[in-house]
Design a protein around this motif. Structure first.
Motif, PDB file in Angstrom:
ATOM      1  N   ASN A 324       0.815  -1.217   0.000  1.00 43.05           N
ATOM      2  CA  ASN A 324       0.000   0.000   0.000  1.00 43.05           C
ATOM      3  C   ASN A 324       0.847   1.265   0.000  1.00 43.05           C
ATOM      4  O   ASN A 324       0.388   2.331   0.417  1.00 43.05           O
ATOM      5  CB  ASN A 324      -0.932  -0.002   1.215  1.00 43.05           C
ATOM      6  CG  ASN A 324      -2.079  -0.983   1.050  1.00 43.05           C
ATOM      7  OD1 ASN A 324      -2.790  -0.938   0.048  1.00 43.05           O
ATOM      8  ND2 ASN A 324      -2.244  -1.871   2.021  1.00 43.05           N
ATOM      9  N   THR A 325       2.069   1.110  -0.488  1.00 43.59           N
ATOM     10  CA  THR A 325       3.012   2.225  -0.495  1.00 43.59           C
ATOM     11  C   THR A 325       3.472   2.518  -1.912  1.00 43.59           C
ATOM     12  O   THR A 325       3.810   1.606  -2.672  1.00 43.59           O
ATOM     13  CB  THR A 325       4.228   1.903   0.388  1.00 43.59           C
ATOM     14  OG1 THR A 325       3.784   1.752   1.744  1.00 43.59           O
ATOM     15  CG2 THR A 325       5.278   2.990   0.321  1.00 43.59           C
ATOM     16  N   LEU A 326       3.486   3.794  -2.248  1.00 47.53           N
ATOM     17  CA  LEU A 326       3.994   4.247  -3.531  1.00 47.53           C
ATOM     18  C   LEU A 326       5.294   4.992  -3.276  1.00 47.53           C
ATOM     19  O   LEU A 326       5.321   5.983  -2.533  1.00 47.53           O
ATOM     20  CB  LEU A 326       2.981   5.173  -4.210  1.00 47.53           C
ATOM     21  CG  LEU A 326       3.301   5.658  -5.627  1.00 47.53           C
ATOM     22  CD1 LEU A 326       3.383   4.487  -6.599  1.00 47.53           C
ATOM     23  CD2 LEU A 326       2.250   6.653  -6.097  1.00 47.53           C
ATOM     24  N   VAL A 327       6.381   4.500  -3.856  1.00 37.52           N
ATOM     25  CA  VAL A 327       7.690   5.134  -3.732  1.00 37.52           C
ATOM     26  C   VAL A 327       7.967   5.884  -5.028  1.00 37.52           C
ATOM     27  O   VAL A 327       7.911   5.295  -6.112  1.00 37.52           O
ATOM     28  CB  VAL A 327       8.801   4.102  -3.467  1.00 37.52           C
ATOM     29  CG1 VAL A 327      10.141   4.806  -3.247  1.00 37.52           C
ATOM     30  CG2 VAL A 327       8.455   3.222  -2.276  1.00 37.52           C
ATOM     31  N   VAL A 328       8.266   7.171  -4.902  1.00 37.85           N
ATOM     32  CA  VAL A 328       8.456   8.015  -6.084  1.00 37.85           C
ATOM     33  C   VAL A 328       9.756   8.780  -5.961  1.00 37.85           C
ATOM     34  O   VAL A 328      10.072   9.332  -4.899  1.00 37.85           O
ATOM     35  CB  VAL A 328       7.294   9.017  -6.259  1.00 37.85           C
ATOM     36  CG1 VAL A 328       7.527   9.901  -7.470  1.00 37.85           C
ATOM     37  CG2 VAL A 328       5.970   8.281  -6.388  1.00 37.85           C
ATOM     38  N   SER A 329      10.527   8.799  -7.047  1.00 34.17           N
ATOM     39  CA  SER A 329      11.707   9.649  -7.131  1.00 34.17           C
ATOM     40  C   SER A 329      11.602  10.446  -8.423  1.00 34.17           C
ATOM     41  O   SER A 329      11.904   9.947  -9.500  1.00 34.17           O
ATOM     42  CB  SER A 329      12.992   8.809  -7.135  1.00 34.17           C
ATOM     43  OG  SER A 329      14.120   9.646  -7.287  1.00 34.17           O
ATOM     44  N   ALA A 330      11.136  11.670  -8.303  1.00 32.56           N
ATOM     45  CA  ALA A 330      10.963  12.535  -9.483  1.00 32.56           C
ATOM     46  C   ALA A 330      12.087  13.554  -9.491  1.00 32.56           C
ATOM     47  O   ALA A 330      11.881  14.733  -9.255  1.00 32.56           O
ATOM     48  CB  ALA A 330       9.606  13.212  -9.463  1.00 32.56           C
ATOM     49  N   CYS A 331      13.299  13.081  -9.744  1.00 28.00           N
ATOM     50  CA  CYS A 331      14.447  13.978  -9.649  1.00 28.00           C
ATOM     51  C   CYS A 331      15.349  13.815 -10.857  1.00 28.00           C
ATOM     52  O   CYS A 331      15.082  14.346 -11.903  1.00 28.00           O
ATOM     53  CB  CYS A 331      15.205  13.728  -8.345  1.00 28.00           C
ATOM     54  SG  CYS A 331      16.485  14.963  -8.058  1.00 28.00           S
ATOM     55  N   SER A 332      16.437  13.040 -10.732  1.00 26.18           N
ATOM     56  CA  SER A 332      17.441  12.887 -11.789  1.00 26.18           C
ATOM     57  C   SER A 332      17.961  14.241 -12.262  1.00 26.18           C
ATOM     58  O   SER A 332      18.331  14.415 -13.428  1.00 26.18           O
ATOM     59  CB  SER A 332      16.891  12.059 -12.958  1.00 26.18           C
ATOM     60  OG  SER A 332      16.795  10.701 -12.599  1.00 26.18           O
ATOM     61  N   GLY A 333      17.963  15.219 -11.349  1.00 26.61           N
ATOM     62  CA  GLY A 333      18.543  16.509 -11.636  1.00 26.61           C
ATOM     63  C   GLY A 333      17.656  17.471 -12.384  1.00 26.61           C
ATOM     64  O   GLY A 333      18.038  18.620 -12.600  1.00 26.61           O
ATOM     65  N   HIS A 334      16.461  17.042 -12.774  1.00 27.96           N
ATOM     66  CA  HIS A 334      15.606  17.952 -13.548  1.00 27.96           C
ATOM     67  C   HIS A 334      14.155  17.883 -13.100  1.00 27.96           C
ATOM     68  O   HIS A 334      13.248  18.280 -13.819  1.00 27.96           O
ATOM     69  CB  HIS A 334      15.709  17.648 -15.049  1.00 27.96           C
ATOM     70  CG  HIS A 334      15.290  16.261 -15.450  1.00 27.96           C
ATOM     71  ND1 HIS A 334      14.027  15.972 -15.908  1.00 27.96           N
ATOM     72  CD2 HIS A 334      15.963  15.088 -15.467  1.00 27.96           C
ATOM     73  CE1 HIS A 334      13.946  14.679 -16.196  1.00 27.96           C
ATOM     74  NE2 HIS A 334      15.103  14.129 -15.931  1.00 27.96           N
ATOM     75  N   GLY A 335      13.915  17.432 -11.885  1.00 26.73           N
ATOM     76  CA  GLY A 335      12.550  17.181 -11.464  1.00 26.73           C
ATOM     77  C   GLY A 335      11.767  18.386 -10.981  1.00 26.73           C
ATOM     78  O   GLY A 335      10.546  18.381 -11.038  1.00 26.73           O
ATOM     79  N   TYR A 336      12.466  19.433 -10.504  1.00 27.94           N
ATOM     80  CA  TYR A 336      11.726  20.491  -9.842  1.00 27.94           C
ATOM     81  C   TYR A 336      10.705  21.147 -10.759  1.00 27.94           C
ATOM     82  O   TYR A 336       9.574  21.441 -10.355  1.00 27.94           O
ATOM     83  CB  TYR A 336      12.664  21.562  -9.274  1.00 27.94           C
ATOM     84  CG  TYR A 336      11.943  22.435  -8.271  1.00 27.94           C
ATOM     85  CD1 TYR A 336      12.009  22.151  -6.917  1.00 27.94           C
ATOM     86  CD2 TYR A 336      11.146  23.500  -8.691  1.00 27.94           C
ATOM     87  CE1 TYR A 336      11.316  22.913  -5.998  1.00 27.94           C
ATOM     88  CE2 TYR A 336      10.445  24.262  -7.778  1.00 27.94           C
ATOM     89  CZ  TYR A 336      10.524  23.967  -6.436  1.00 27.94           C
ATOM     90  OH  TYR A 336       9.810  24.713  -5.529  1.00 27.94           O
ATOM     91  N   LYS A 337      11.070  21.385 -12.002  1.00 28.40           N
ATOM     92  CA  LYS A 337      10.177  22.110 -12.914  1.00 28.40           C
ATOM     93  C   LYS A 337       8.847  21.402 -13.104  1.00 28.40           C
ATOM     94  O   LYS A 337       7.836  22.032 -13.415  1.00 28.40           O
ATOM     95  CB  LYS A 337      10.863  22.332 -14.263  1.00 28.40           C
ATOM     96  CG  LYS A 337      11.196  21.064 -15.024  1.00 28.40           C
ATOM     97  CD  LYS A 337      11.968  21.339 -16.293  1.00 28.40           C
ATOM     98  CE  LYS A 337      13.341  21.892 -16.039  1.00 28.40           C
ATOM     99  NZ  LYS A 337      14.222  20.947 -15.320  1.00 28.40           N
ATOM    100  N   PHE A 338       8.810  20.090 -12.900  1.00 28.06           N
ATOM    101  CA  PHE A 338       7.575  19.322 -13.039  1.00 28.06           C
ATOM    102  C   PHE A 338       6.874  19.111 -11.697  1.00 28.06           C
ATOM    103  O   PHE A 338       5.880  18.379 -11.630  1.00 28.06           O
ATOM    104  CB  PHE A 338       7.879  17.954 -13.667  1.00 28.06           C
ATOM    105  CG  PHE A 338       8.359  18.032 -15.081  1.00 28.06           C
ATOM    106  CD1 PHE A 338       7.471  18.268 -16.121  1.00 28.06           C
ATOM    107  CD2 PHE A 338       9.698  17.885 -15.383  1.00 28.06           C
ATOM    108  CE1 PHE A 338       7.906  18.352 -17.429  1.00 28.06           C
ATOM    109  CE2 PHE A 338      10.151  17.962 -16.689  1.00 28.06           C
ATOM    110  CZ  PHE A 338       9.259  18.203 -17.715  1.00 28.06           C
TER     111      PHE A 338
END
Length: 367
Positions: A324-338
């Motif tokens: 019941n857990t969603l692990v998210v990494s929205a980064c890779s050096g360009h994530g903030y804009k999204f």
């Protein structure tokens, strides 16, 4: 639905914002302050731009990113975005700036191409003898990240979210959607989202095959006095056209002139280690910007900041469902804009259960 979110960077904050708007019960847990100056979402301003090189999927998604930020500004009652435009500077055939320009061409995005002398006349801090051409995209600029985090925190508090700062999560039970805190308190929910950035691997070490942790630095510089006016009206610089992957955010609205470079990142498995800038680290970064900047030795380093990021091998965003857990990494050096769009997509996935759609969107896949 009760949702616990671990990590109050831009992904965690935006997820809390999106879920709160839908009436869900939110607990947001952050190991530091909000904003956390040591996290990937820290610092004063970040770039948003349409130029994306070979990553056409993200270039297509940028419209959704801008729309999502507009929705956030509407809720906050203030915009923390400055549309100062974005400049690319090509020194060599096929360099990073030229790849970004080729992406703009494929997407049929309009921009203005500038010959070196014309570019230097407009931007006097450039040395026209050191580059082939420049180009200016009117769409893009700076997101004021610290201001965004502070206002999102205040908005969430007004909406009744349970915000726990300076609270370290020691362990996660992904199947029961519960976390154990440093004082052995257990926080349980119906769903759990882990958006802990560089600290994700401390909670899910098995994800080391997917995520790598890096350290990087940025430097704030004071330009020569006679160039201050030129910089005050300058665009962001997406790429200086060298192997450094150098970029610049101009001084805007009281926030200083910032230099950063992708070549600076180094593998650092422990995100809490090596966080103080080494002697001379800012000066080494400064020197990477000549060429194409002129008189670089006359710039003074006023501050150096370190950051910890997660990267994937393909430099795309990552998500996985464990119980019941969603692990998210929205980064890779360009994530903030999204960031605002990421939160809306995570919230949608929690409500619909469509993990595959979220994963495709995060990787900017069209099918």
């Amino acid at each position: 639905m009760r949702v616990t979110i671990v990590g109050a960077g831009i992904a965690g904050l935006s997820t809390a914002w999106s879920l709160s708007k839908q009436g869900h019960d939110i607990t947001l847990i952050e190991q530091g302050s909000i904003p956390n100056p040591l996290a990937a979402s820290g610092d004063r301003h970040r770039m948003i731009r349409r130029a994306y090189g070979a990553a056409d999927g993200y270039a297509r998604t940028i419209a959704e990113a801008f729309d999502s930020w507009d929705l956030l500004w509407n809720d906050l009652g203030v915009s923390h975005y400055e549309n100062c435009g974005v400049l690319g500077i090509s020194q060599f055939a096929g360099d990073g700036a030229e790849q970004f320009r080729a992406g703009l061409d494929r997407m049929k995005f309009e921009y203005e191409k500038l010959e070196p002398l014309d570019a230097a006349a407009r931007y006097p801090f450039l040395d026209p003898t050191t580059f082939r051409y420049a180009y200016f995209d009117r769409d893009g600029g700076a997101l004021f990240s610290e201001r965004i985090a502070r206002d999102m925190k205040a908005w969430l508090k007004m909406r009744g979210a349970d915000i726990r700062m300076h609270t370290k999560v020691q362990a996660v039970d992904p199947h029961s959607a519960s976390v154990r805190l440093g004082d052995d308190t257990i926080v349980s929910a119906d769903k759990l989202v882990v958006a802990a950035g560089a600290w994700t691997l401390q909670l899910f070490p098995a994800l080391a095959e997917n995520l790598m942790t890096y350290r990087n630095t940025v430097a704030y510089l004071e330009p020569p006095a006679d160039l201050e006016d030129a910089w005050s009206t300058a665009p962001a610089i997406v790429d200086i056209g060298s192997k450094s992957d150098g970029y610049v955010l101009p001084p805007i609205d009281g926030v200083g002139l910032k230099f950063g470079a992708g070549v600076n990142k180094t593998i650092e498995p422990d995100p809490d280690a090596n966080r103080n800038a080494a002697p001379g680290e800012g000066d080494r970064l400064r020197r990477l910007f000549s060429p194409p900047l002129s008189r670089i030795d006359e710039y003074t380093v006023s501050e150096v900041k370190t950051f910890a990021y997660t990267f994937t091998a393909d430099k795309r965003f990552f998500s996985t469902r464990i119980g019941n857990t969603l692990v998210v990494s929205a980064c890779s050096g360009h994530g903030y804009k999204f960031g605002a769009a990421v939160g809306r997509r995570i919230a949608e996935s929690l409500e619909t259960g469509d993990d595959a759609l979220l994963a495709r969107w995060l990787k900017a896949q069209t099918h």
